[in-house]
Motif scaffolding. Structure first.
Motif, PDB file in Angstrom:
ATOM      1  N   LYS A 182     -43.583  33.145 -39.586  1.00  0.00           N
ATOM      2  CA  LYS A 182     -42.387  33.661 -38.925  1.00  0.00           C
ATOM      3  C   LYS A 182     -41.539  34.568 -39.821  1.00  0.00           C
ATOM      4  CE  LYS A 182     -42.039  29.807 -35.670  1.00  0.00           C
ATOM      5  NZ  LYS A 182     -41.173  28.750 -35.092  1.00  0.00           N
ATOM      6  N   ASN A 183     -42.046  34.880 -41.003  1.00  0.00           N
ATOM      7  CA  ASN A 183     -41.349  35.806 -41.902  1.00  0.00           C
ATOM      8  C   ASN A 183     -41.979  37.187 -41.813  1.00  0.00           C
ATOM      9  OD1 ASN A 183     -39.479  33.930 -43.404  1.00  0.00           O
ATOM     10  ND2 ASN A 183     -41.439  32.963 -43.916  1.00  0.00           N
ATOM     11  N   LEU A 184     -41.128  38.216 -41.750  1.00  0.00           N
ATOM     12  CA  LEU A 184     -41.625  39.583 -41.726  1.00  0.00           C
ATOM     13  C   LEU A 184     -42.250  39.921 -43.079  1.00  0.00           C
ATOM     14  CD1 LEU A 184     -41.871  42.316 -40.276  1.00  0.00           C
ATOM     15  CD2 LEU A 184     -39.600  42.896 -41.168  1.00  0.00           C
ATOM     16  N   LYS A 185     -43.538  40.296 -43.061  1.00  0.00           N
ATOM     17  CA  LYS A 185     -44.244  40.617 -44.292  1.00  0.00           C
ATOM     18  C   LYS A 185     -44.530  42.109 -44.440  1.00  0.00           C
ATOM     19  CE  LYS A 185     -45.679  38.355 -47.023  1.00  0.00           C
ATOM     20  NZ  LYS A 185     -45.048  38.078 -48.344  1.00  0.00           N
ATOM     21  N   VAL A 186     -44.780  42.796 -43.331  1.00  0.00           N
ATOM     22  CA  VAL A 186     -45.084  44.236 -43.377  1.00  0.00           C
ATOM     23  C   VAL A 186     -44.448  44.911 -42.169  1.00  0.00           C
ATOM     24  CG1 VAL A 186     -46.890  45.999 -43.327  1.00  0.00           C
ATOM     25  CG2 VAL A 186     -47.300  43.847 -44.540  1.00  0.00           C
ATOM     26  N   SER A 187     -43.846  46.067 -42.402  1.00  0.00           N
ATOM     27  CA  SER A 187     -43.346  46.873 -41.288  1.00  0.00           C
ATOM     28  C   SER A 187     -43.733  48.323 -41.536  1.00  0.00           C
ATOM     29  CB  SER A 187     -41.827  46.753 -41.149  1.00  0.00           C
ATOM     30  OG  SER A 187     -41.171  47.331 -42.269  1.00  0.00           O
ATOM     31  N   GLY A 188     -44.006  49.031 -40.435  1.00  0.00           N
ATOM     32  CA  GLY A 188     -44.395  50.427 -40.571  1.00  0.00           C
ATOM     33  C   GLY A 188     -44.464  51.115 -39.229  1.00  0.00           C
ATOM     34  N   PHE A 189     -45.222  52.202 -39.186  1.00  0.00           N
ATOM     35  CA  PHE A 189     -45.273  53.033 -37.978  1.00  0.00           C
ATOM     36  C   PHE A 189     -46.647  53.685 -37.893  1.00  0.00           C
ATOM     37  CE2 PHE A 189     -44.654  56.904 -35.513  1.00  0.00           C
ATOM     38  CZ  PHE A 189     -43.828  56.465 -34.476  1.00  0.00           C
ATOM     39  N   TYR A 190     -47.190  53.744 -36.676  1.00  0.00           N
ATOM     40  CA  TYR A 190     -48.457  54.432 -36.426  1.00  0.00           C
ATOM     41  C   TYR A 190     -48.236  55.675 -35.575  1.00  0.00           C
ATOM     42  CZ  TYR A 190     -51.546  50.759 -38.227  1.00  0.00           C
ATOM     43  OH  TYR A 190     -52.217  49.883 -39.044  1.00  0.00           O
ATOM     44  N   ASP A 191     -48.975  56.714 -35.889  1.00  0.00           N
ATOM     45  CA  ASP A 191     -48.993  57.916 -35.069  1.00  0.00           C
ATOM     46  C   ASP A 191     -50.457  58.260 -34.796  1.00  0.00           C
ATOM     47  OD1 ASP A 191     -48.414  60.228 -33.718  1.00  0.00           O
ATOM     48  OD2 ASP A 191     -47.936  61.399 -35.498  1.00  0.00           O
ATOM     49  N   ASN A 235     -52.917  56.281 -34.144  1.00  0.00           N
ATOM     50  CA  ASN A 235     -53.789  55.318 -34.829  1.00  0.00           C
ATOM     51  C   ASN A 235     -53.828  55.490 -36.347  1.00  0.00           C
ATOM     52  OD1 ASN A 235     -55.047  53.038 -33.857  1.00  0.00           O
ATOM     53  ND2 ASN A 235     -57.100  53.889 -34.035  1.00  0.00           N
ATOM     54  N   LYS A 236     -52.949  56.329 -36.892  1.00  0.00           N
ATOM     55  CA  LYS A 236     -52.893  56.543 -38.334  1.00  0.00           C
ATOM     56  C   LYS A 236     -51.528  56.117 -38.864  1.00  0.00           C
ATOM     57  CE  LYS A 236     -56.140  60.424 -38.397  1.00  0.00           C
ATOM     58  NZ  LYS A 236     -56.333  61.844 -38.759  1.00  0.00           N
ATOM     59  N   LYS A 237     -51.533  55.480 -40.027  1.00  0.00           N
ATOM     60  CA  LYS A 237     -50.268  55.088 -40.638  1.00  0.00           C
ATOM     61  C   LYS A 237     -49.436  56.329 -40.922  1.00  0.00           C
ATOM     62  CE  LYS A 237     -51.810  50.783 -42.795  1.00  0.00           C
ATOM     63  NZ  LYS A 237     -52.024  50.052 -44.062  1.00  0.00           N
ATOM     64  N   ASP A 238     -48.128  56.227 -40.628  1.00  0.00           N
ATOM     65  CA  ASP A 238     -47.249  57.371 -40.767  1.00  0.00           C
ATOM     66  C   ASP A 238     -45.845  56.881 -41.106  1.00  0.00           C
ATOM     67  OD1 ASP A 238     -47.393  60.463 -40.048  1.00  0.00           O
ATOM     68  OD2 ASP A 238     -45.441  59.731 -39.356  1.00  0.00           O
ATOM     69  N   SER A 239     -45.049  57.744 -41.717  1.00  0.00           N
ATOM     70  CA  SER A 239     -43.639  57.437 -42.020  1.00  0.00           C
ATOM     71  C   SER A 239     -43.539  56.281 -43.022  1.00  0.00           C
ATOM     72  CB  SER A 239     -42.870  57.129 -40.730  1.00  0.00           C
ATOM     73  OG  SER A 239     -42.990  58.206 -39.818  1.00  0.00           O
ATOM     74  N   THR A 240     -42.404  55.578 -43.026  1.00  0.00           N
ATOM     75  CA  THR A 240     -42.123  54.564 -44.047  1.00  0.00           C
ATOM     76  C   THR A 240     -42.819  53.239 -43.743  1.00  0.00           C
ATOM     77  OG1 THR A 240     -39.960  55.550 -44.501  1.00  0.00           O
ATOM     78  CG2 THR A 240     -40.305  53.280 -45.224  1.00  0.00           C
ATOM     79  N   TRP A 241     -43.483  52.695 -44.773  1.00  0.00           N
ATOM     80  CA  TRP A 241     -44.097  51.366 -44.694  1.00  0.00           C
ATOM     81  C   TRP A 241     -43.507  50.493 -45.793  1.00  0.00           C
ATOM     82  CZ3 TRP A 241     -48.257  49.148 -41.780  1.00  0.00           C
ATOM     83  CH2 TRP A 241     -48.639  49.933 -40.685  1.00  0.00           C
ATOM     84  N   THR A 242     -43.263  49.223 -45.450  1.00  0.00           N
ATOM     85  CA  THR A 242     -42.616  48.298 -46.376  1.00  0.00           C
ATOM     86  C   THR A 242     -43.344  46.965 -46.362  1.00  0.00           C
ATOM     87  OG1 THR A 242     -40.480  49.334 -45.876  1.00  0.00           O
ATOM     88  CG2 THR A 242     -40.437  47.220 -47.036  1.00  0.00           C
ATOM     89  N   GLU A 243     -43.553  46.398 -47.554  1.00  0.00           N
ATOM     90  CA  GLU A 243     -44.102  45.044 -47.687  1.00  0.00           C
ATOM     91  C   GLU A 243     -43.016  44.145 -48.275  1.00  0.00           C
ATOM     92  OE1 GLU A 243     -47.922  42.650 -49.645  1.00  0.00           O
ATOM     93  OE2 GLU A 243     -47.565  44.766 -50.132  1.00  0.00           O
ATOM     94  N   TYR A 244     -42.870  42.934 -47.723  1.00  0.00           N
ATOM     95  CA  TYR A 244     -41.772  42.043 -48.082  1.00  0.00           C
ATOM     96  C   TYR A 244     -42.281  40.735 -48.694  1.00  0.00           C
ATOM     97  CZ  TYR A 244     -39.353  45.000 -44.636  1.00  0.00           C
ATOM     98  OH  TYR A 244     -38.846  46.059 -43.914  1.00  0.00           O
TER      99      TYR A 244
END
Length: 269
Positions: free
Chosen positions: A57-66, A68-77
Motif C-alpha cells: 500500500k506504499n507508493l514505490k514508483v510513479s511515472g508517465f507513459y506515452d 507505451n513508452k516511458k516519458d516525462s518524470t519518473w520517481t522511485e520511493y
C-alpha cells in the motif's frame, strides 16, 4: 484575450480527449504489490498516461507513459516516502538530469547526480557522501574519476571489499583475478617486513590507491595513508607486482575505469 481563451479551450479539449480515449487498469502483481495505469480504449495493450506501482500500500514508483513508452518524470520511493531516484524519460530512454539518493539514510540525502542521453550516462557525474559533501567527479565520457576529495576522512577510507566510500555506481567492482583469497595469498607470499621498520618498531597499515581502467590495466599509484617510508616503499613494490592480475569494474554491461584503494598491513609479532 483571444490567445488565453484559445489556450483554455485546448486544455479542455485535451482533458476530454484523454477521458474518452483511455481506460484505468489496476493490475495485481503479487499479494503485496499492484500497479495502476491507463491504456488506450482502442488498443488496450498500449499504456497511455500516468503510472503508479504500490508495495504494501506504499507508493514505490510513479511515472508517465506515452504510446507505451516511458516519458516525462519518473520517481522511485522508499517506504518512508523519501526518494530513491528521480529523473526524466524520453521515448523509453533515461534522458536529462537524474538524481539518486542514499537508500540507507533516514533523511532524503542525495548520493549522485548527472545526465543521461538515450539511456546512457554522460559527462561529469557528482558523487556525494552522507554528509552532503561532494566527494568525487566521474566522467562517463572518458570513463575516469576526475576529482576525489578524501581530505575530510577521519576513519579509513575503505569498506570491506577495498572500494572507496561513495564511489560511482557500478554493477560489479574491480576485483583481483581468481578472487580475494588468491590476493591475500599473493600478499602473504611476497610482502617482506623491512629491517629498518623492525628496528624502529614501526607497524601499521599503508593505503595505496591506483586506477584500474576498463581493460584491467593499472596506473596512477599513490600512497594515500603513510606509516613509514620503508613500509610505504615495500607496500608500493608489492602492489605493483599485482599489476596484471585485475578484472575491471563493470556498469550496465560496460567495463569502466575506477579508483581502487588497497590496504597493506604490517604488524610485528
Amino acid at each position: 484575450m483571444k490567445p488565453i481563451l484559445l489556450f483554455l479551450l485546448l486544455v479542455t479539449i485535451n482533458q476530454i480527449t484523454y477521458g474518452q480515449e483511455t481506460k484505468r487498469i489496476k493490475n495485481k502483481i503479487d499479494k503485496d504489490s499492484y500497479e495502476i495505469y491507463y491504456v488506450l480504449k482502442s488498443e488496450q495493450s498500449t499504456k497511455q498516461g500516468s503510472y503508479k506501482l504500490f508495495e504494501r500500500k506504499n507508493l514505490k514508483v510513479s511515472g508517465f507513459y506515452d504510446a507505451n513508452k516511458k516519458d516525462s518524470t519518473w520517481t522511485e520511493y522508499k517506504y518512508s516516502g523519501n526518494l530513491i531516484s528521480q529523473g526524466s524519460y524520453l521515448n523509453d530512454f533515461k534522458s536529462g538530469t537524474w538524481s539518486y539518493y542514499f537508500q540507507n539514510s533516514i533523511d532524503q540525502q542525495i548520493h549522485a547526480k548527472g545526465d543521461f542521453l538515450n539511456g546512457k550516462r554522460m559527462g561529469i557525474w557528482n558523487i556525494y557522501n552522507l554528509k552532503g559533501k561532494l566527494t568525487q567527479h566521474y566522467d562517463f565520457d572518458t570513463k575516469k574519476i576526475t576529482q576525489m576529495n578524501i581530505s575530510d576522512s577521519i576513519s579509513p577510507i575503505l569498506i570491506t571489499d577495498g572500494q572507496y566510500k561513495s564511489l560511482m555506481f557500478v554493477d560489479k567492482m574491480a576485483s583481483y583475478k581468481n578472487g580475494e583469497e588468491a590476493m591475500f595469498k599473493f600478499l602473504g607470499t611476497n610482502v617482506r617486513y623491512p629491517s629498518e621498520a623492525k628496528s624502529l618498531n614501526k607497524q601499521g597499515t599503508v593505503y595505496i590507491s591506483f586506477n584500474i581502467d576498463e581493460n584491467g590495466k593499472t596506473s596512477d599509484y599513490k600512497i594515500v595513508r603513510s606509516v613509514h617510508q620503508s613500509l610505504d616503499d615495500e607496500a608500493m613494490r608489492v602492489v605493483k607486482l599485482m599489476a596484471n592480475n585485475w578484472m575491471p569494474a563493470s556498469f550496465e554491461g560496460e567495463y569502466v575505469s575506477v579508483k581502487y584503494n588497497l590496504p597493506i598491513r604490517f604488524q610485528l609479532r
